[in-house]
Design a protein around this motif. Structure first.
Motif, PDB file in Angstrom:
ATOM      1  N   ARG A  14      43.444   0.322 -25.543  1.00 22.06           N
ATOM      2  CA  ARG A  14      43.917  -0.931 -24.948  1.00 22.06           C
ATOM      3  C   ARG A  14      43.004  -1.373 -23.803  1.00 22.06           C
ATOM      4  N   LEU A  15      42.580  -0.435 -22.993  1.00 19.48           N
ATOM      5  CA  LEU A  15      41.687  -0.776 -21.876  1.00 19.48           C
ATOM      6  C   LEU A  15      40.355  -1.278 -22.393  1.00 19.48           C
ATOM      7  N   ALA A  16      39.873  -0.726 -23.496  1.00 18.41           N
ATOM      8  CA  ALA A  16      38.620  -1.209 -24.088  1.00 18.41           C
ATOM      9  C   ALA A  16      38.771  -2.650 -24.561  1.00 18.41           C
ATOM     10  N   GLU A  17      39.942  -2.986 -25.100  1.00 14.58           N
ATOM     11  CA  GLU A  17      40.185  -4.377 -25.516  1.00 14.58           C
ATOM     12  C   GLU A  17      40.153  -5.316 -24.311  1.00 14.58           C
ATOM     13  N   ALA A  69      38.464 -16.616 -26.717  1.00  9.62           N
ATOM     14  CA  ALA A  69      38.365 -15.153 -26.745  1.00  9.62           C
ATOM     15  C   ALA A  69      39.599 -14.514 -27.365  1.00  9.62           C
ATOM     16  N   LEU A  70      40.730 -15.178 -27.281  1.00 10.91           N
ATOM     17  CA  LEU A  70      41.958 -14.664 -27.879  1.00 10.91           C
ATOM     18  C   LEU A  70      42.154 -15.291 -29.262  1.00 10.91           C
ATOM     19  N   ASP A  71      42.397 -14.485 -30.244  1.00 12.68           N
ATOM     20  CA  ASP A  71      42.620 -14.982 -31.600  1.00 12.68           C
ATOM     21  C   ASP A  71      44.066 -15.447 -31.725  1.00 12.68           C
ATOM     22  N   VAL A 209      31.524 -17.588 -27.521  1.00  6.18           N
ATOM     23  CA  VAL A 209      32.599 -16.703 -27.058  1.00  6.18           C
ATOM     24  C   VAL A 209      33.244 -16.041 -28.268  1.00  6.18           C
ATOM     25  N   PRO A 210      33.092 -14.729 -28.421  1.00  3.11           N
ATOM     26  CA  PRO A 210      33.694 -14.061 -29.585  1.00  3.11           C
ATOM     27  C   PRO A 210      35.201 -13.909 -29.431  1.00  3.11           C
ATOM     28  N   ARG A 211      35.880 -13.857 -30.550  1.00  2.00           N
ATOM     29  CA  ARG A 211      37.319 -13.565 -30.536  1.00  2.00           C
ATOM     30  C   ARG A 211      37.485 -12.055 -30.512  1.00  2.00           C
ATOM     31  N   VAL A 212      38.152 -11.564 -29.497  1.00  3.71           N
ATOM     32  CA  VAL A 212      38.204 -10.112 -29.302  1.00  3.71           C
ATOM     33  C   VAL A 212      39.617  -9.536 -29.308  1.00  3.71           C
ATOM     34  N   MET A 213      40.634 -10.387 -29.301  1.00  2.42           N
ATOM     35  CA  MET A 213      41.995  -9.859 -29.214  1.00  2.42           C
ATOM     36  C   MET A 213      42.950 -10.808 -29.906  1.00  2.42           C
ATOM     37  N   ASP A 216      48.915  -9.407 -31.979  1.00  6.49           N
ATOM     38  CA  ASP A 216      49.519  -8.073 -31.966  1.00  6.49           C
ATOM     39  C   ASP A 216      49.039  -7.256 -30.772  1.00  6.49           C
ATOM     40  N   ALA A 217      47.742  -7.370 -30.444  1.00 11.67           N
ATOM     41  CA  ALA A 217      47.200  -6.630 -29.299  1.00 11.67           C
ATOM     42  C   ALA A 217      47.800  -7.134 -27.992  1.00 11.67           C
ATOM     43  N   VAL A 218      47.954  -8.446 -27.867  1.00 10.12           N
ATOM     44  CA  VAL A 218      48.549  -9.009 -26.647  1.00 10.12           C
ATOM     45  C   VAL A 218      49.991  -8.538 -26.493  1.00 10.12           C
ATOM     46  N   LEU A 219      50.767  -8.573 -27.572  1.00  8.26           N
ATOM     47  CA  LEU A 219      52.165  -8.134 -27.510  1.00  8.26           C
ATOM     48  C   LEU A 219      52.256  -6.644 -27.184  1.00  8.26           C
TER      49      LEU A 219
END
Length: 333
Positions: A14-17, A69-71, A209-213, A216-219
């Motif tokens: 999670r910290l890497a994300e 950056a957020l998908d 800007v790549p989409r990185v998260m 589901d990751a945010v939740l």
């Protein structure tokens, strides 16, 4: 994410994300590290942000970059004096079935049905439309024609406003301001950052800007924030700070002199959640005094109603909050 304690591997993933998200935002946004951190704090805490700054500081760019950056589903609404609640929430359309000739109503969703909403210049639209958005922010639902429709998850609103042009604006009432987790003040960049902005924005290359998260990751991160530990001493300090914003017997001098109305219990809830989110952003599963002190101003500055004496003395909310910290220092370690 369950309520069980995360493993070390889960936490590191999670910290890497989060590190990747920061790096992605940095591709388009120069500096503003504190502002970016506060936006991410609000995102992880599941709250909303009121972003205030003079024109030209990149408020819209910052939010758009976060959206890239957020998908997540991303929509931008430019608030204007003629914007109606139905323009934001949606409306029913009368349609005809060409096969049977029967007519029926179909609900056409408005731009609020998204996951990341940029409400640009929220104070430019009338109170009726402001209230429609703020109700959706609080309830995470939209009610129309007796039907309640849930908004997508996560649902994150970033509203901007310009603090210097008040002609033709509709200031948000205090009760509606309280719906925002944080009030983030965007200041001028320093000389090096401003030079970098000029170089980056006047050439031919555009930042990718790549989409990185994703959602589901945010939740999962929002669920993890709830598991961050807050000690009893820290909770007691947060409670004392919020209660000390209310004028009356026992209030610090700076509050009695310059504050008409203080913060309610929602401020304490916001401060606890924000401190937890900041701790997680920094790789910790326990909030500290530094987390609380760093977020006290963004949590409180829109929740204090200052007196005429404060206006006459040119004392703003941040000055009152600084005085509050001096009067109620953090508990010893």
């Amino acid at each position: 994410m369950t309520d069980t304690a995360p493993t070390e591997a889960d936490l590191q993933a999670r910290l890497a994300e989060l590190d990747a998200l920061r790096a992605a935002i940095g591709r388009a946004v120069v500096g503003q590290a504190d502002v970016v951190e506060q936006l991410l704090v609000a995102l992880l805490a599941g709250g909303h942000v009121l972003l205030e700054g003079v024109p030209g500081l990149g408020k819209t760019l910052l939010v758009r970059t976060l959206g890239q950056a957020l998908d997540l589903g991303f929509r931008r609404v430019q608030f204007t004096p003629d914007l109606m609640p139905s323009d934001l929430l949606g409306t029913e359309l009368l349609e005809e079935d060409h096969g049977t000739g029967k007519r029926h109503f179909r609900f056409q969703e408005g731009p609020v049905f998204t996951q990341l909403l940029l409400a640009d210049e929220l104070n430019r639209t009338p109170p009726k439309t402001q209230a429609a958005l703020l109700e959706a922010m609080a309830e995470h639902t939209v009610s129309h024609a007796g039907v309640t429709r849930a908004l997508p998850r996560p649902f994150f609103v970033l509203a901007t406003q310009n603090p210097i042009e008040q002609a033709g604006t509709y200031p948000l009432p205090e009760a509606q301001l309280d719906r925002f987790l944080l009030h983030v003040a965007l200041g001028y960049p320093d000389a090096d950052e401003e030079q970098a902005i000029l170089a980056r924005t006047t050439g031919t290359a555009e930042a990718e800007v790549p989409r990185v998260m994703g959602a589901d990751a945010v939740l999962a991160l929002q669920a993890l924030v709830r598991q961050v530990h807050v000690s009893e001493d820290l909770l007691a300090w947060i409670t004392a700070l919020v209660r000390a914003t209310r004028p009356g017997e026992g209030a610090p001098d700076v509050v009695r002199e310059y504050v008409r109305w203080g913060a309610g219990p929602r401020a304490g809830q916001s401060l606890v959640l924000a401190a937890k989110a900041r701790a997680l952003l920094q790789g910790r599963l326990a909030a500290t005094r530094e987390d609380v002190a760093a977020l006290l101003a963004p949590v409180l500055r829109h929740r204090l109603v200052l007196s005429f004496a404060a206006e006459a003395a040119q004392i703003d909310a941040d000055a009152v909050i600084a005085g509050l910290l001096r009067a109620l220092p953090a508990p010893a370690r």
